[in-house]
Design a protein around this motif. Sequence first.
Motif, mmCIF file in Angstrom:
data_model
loop_
_atom_site.group_PDB
_atom_site.id
_atom_site.type_symbol
_atom_site.label_atom_id
_atom_site.label_comp_id
_atom_site.label_asym_id
_atom_site.label_seq_id
_atom_site.Cartn_x
_atom_site.Cartn_y
_atom_site.Cartn_z
ATOM 1 N N LEU A 123 7.655 35.843 -13.454
ATOM 2 C CA LEU A 123 6.687 35.234 -14.131
ATOM 3 C C LEU A 123 6.950 33.445 -13.876
ATOM 4 O O LEU A 123 8.087 33.293 -13.058
ATOM 5 N N ASP A 124 6.228 32.722 -13.876
ATOM 6 C CA ASP A 124 6.105 31.370 -13.685
ATOM 7 C C ASP A 124 7.450 30.858 -14.464
ATOM 8 O O ASP A 124 7.505 30.968 -15.575
ATOM 9 N N PHE A 128 7.875 29.173 -18.153
ATOM 10 C CA PHE A 128 8.288 29.822 -19.546
ATOM 11 C C PHE A 128 9.430 29.201 -19.751
ATOM 12 O O PHE A 128 9.726 29.233 -21.139
ATOM 13 N N TRP A 181 3.179 23.260 -21.826
ATOM 14 C CA TRP A 181 3.225 24.929 -21.772
ATOM 15 C C TRP A 181 2.005 25.683 -21.481
ATOM 16 O O TRP A 181 1.514 26.317 -20.710
ATOM 17 N N THR A 221 -0.005 27.753 -18.460
ATOM 18 C CA THR A 221 -0.369 29.380 -18.701
ATOM 19 C C THR A 221 -1.823 29.434 -19.018
ATOM 20 O O THR A 221 -2.396 30.403 -18.649
ATOM 21 N N TRP A 222 -2.517 28.781 -19.859
ATOM 22 C CA TRP A 222 -3.852 28.877 -20.236
ATOM 23 C C TRP A 222 -4.875 28.063 -19.380
ATOM 24 O O TRP A 222 -5.902 28.464 -19.185
#
Lengths: 235, 224
Positions: free
Chosen positions: A41-42, A45, A105, A109-110
């Motif tokens: 994962l990136d 996080f 964040w 992510t979004w």
Amino acid sequence: MSDRSLTGKILPLLAAATMLLAIGMIFFYLPEMKGESGEVLDSSFRIFYFHMPIAITSYLAFTVVFISSVLYLRKGEYKWDIVSRSAAEVGVIFALLVLITGSIWAKATWGWYWIWEPRLTTSLALFLVYVAYLLLRQAVDVPDKRARLASVFGILGFVSVPLSFLSIRLWRSAHPLMFGEAASGSGGGLEGASLQLTLLVNIVAFILLFASMVSYKMGNEMLEEEVNELRSSLK
Amino acid sequence: MIRILDIAAKDLKEEFRTKQMLNSMVIFSLLVIVIFSISFGPILGSSENVEMVAPGVLWIAFIFAGSIGLSRSFVAELENGCLEGLKLCPVSRAAIYTGKAVANIVLMLIVEIITIPIFVILFNYNIGGLFLPGLVIALGTIGFVCVGTLLSALTVNTRTREILLPVLLLPLVLPVLIPAVMATGSALSGASMGDISQELRLLLVYDVVFFLVAQLVFEYVIQD
């Protein structure tokens, strides 16, 4: 007096040390995050280890405001008003930081800084409630009345804390839920000792930071009270 | 209980003598709808779009109209020492609060009963049932007024009362408004009681919590 200077030195030092440890753990101790299918994962996080402890601390701050407001109304002792105004001011900063770290964040992510869904809306409202609390304090001149009215508002405002906390459990929400089960069935996800340990150290660090900020703020407020008293005795 | 109704009756009698407040609340809520029709002009052609924005617009109109009503609720008592008179009445402080809240709820419901039919006519809007939307709106109004009456008494003592009331009130009533708007939308488009049971429960819980908390702390707001 010696007691005050003792906590005034030890607490910030302790907070600084834990904070350094916590930041160090986030960057050097944490293993790489793996997604469900095993992909790495990136590392965006990692901001979660700031975001959630800050959120918990802001809830804690508003709980302190609530309790000291109740105590002020019951006992009428001025020190409780000092506690609630100090905790509220620090709490507002933390509530703002929750929004900022969350937005950073979310962008990663979004792809958007903000979306309108219950968790984010209630967090924003929580921030606004306590900004309104500070505005109310400014709008009343008489110290006695100010303390009383602010305490009433501090009690009423606390009602929105559980909603902000529960909103991701009540409604289907885009905000991830790390512990416990959501109503829609998804949830959980943070497992592994090293992750939980990092989170724990971060929570402790932020609570210590909060405690030392509040103790500084309270010291300031007490000095201000003393100055006011002296000034009025001179007249 | 009778005392509570006496205080509510006093407020309402005073209001109906002039109808000053009621008139401006109704006109204001209609104006909100007019402004809404101007700002959303082109997309209001299809009934689907109207259905989507209707609960929001109605609630904006109610909240704005309600805020004006609430801001006057205790200001009127400042004249001629009426508040002192009220406090001297042989009733508990909580009864004063409840009476005031009942009067405000009645006023807001009157505004809503006038606004909704006009909205329906102007926007060619179909309402799927009367009972359930009525229940949702009534519950939302009760929660809004419970907080608003307390804050009206609270801000009356401050320097910038008219400005401060909405600033304090709106973030606080959000826990009522979110489920109210959600449930009003579903109820107006014909959902059943079961579909919105979660929102209804949340509304009910917040109505009760706000009412009880306000009862407990009202005494501290008006003591001087």
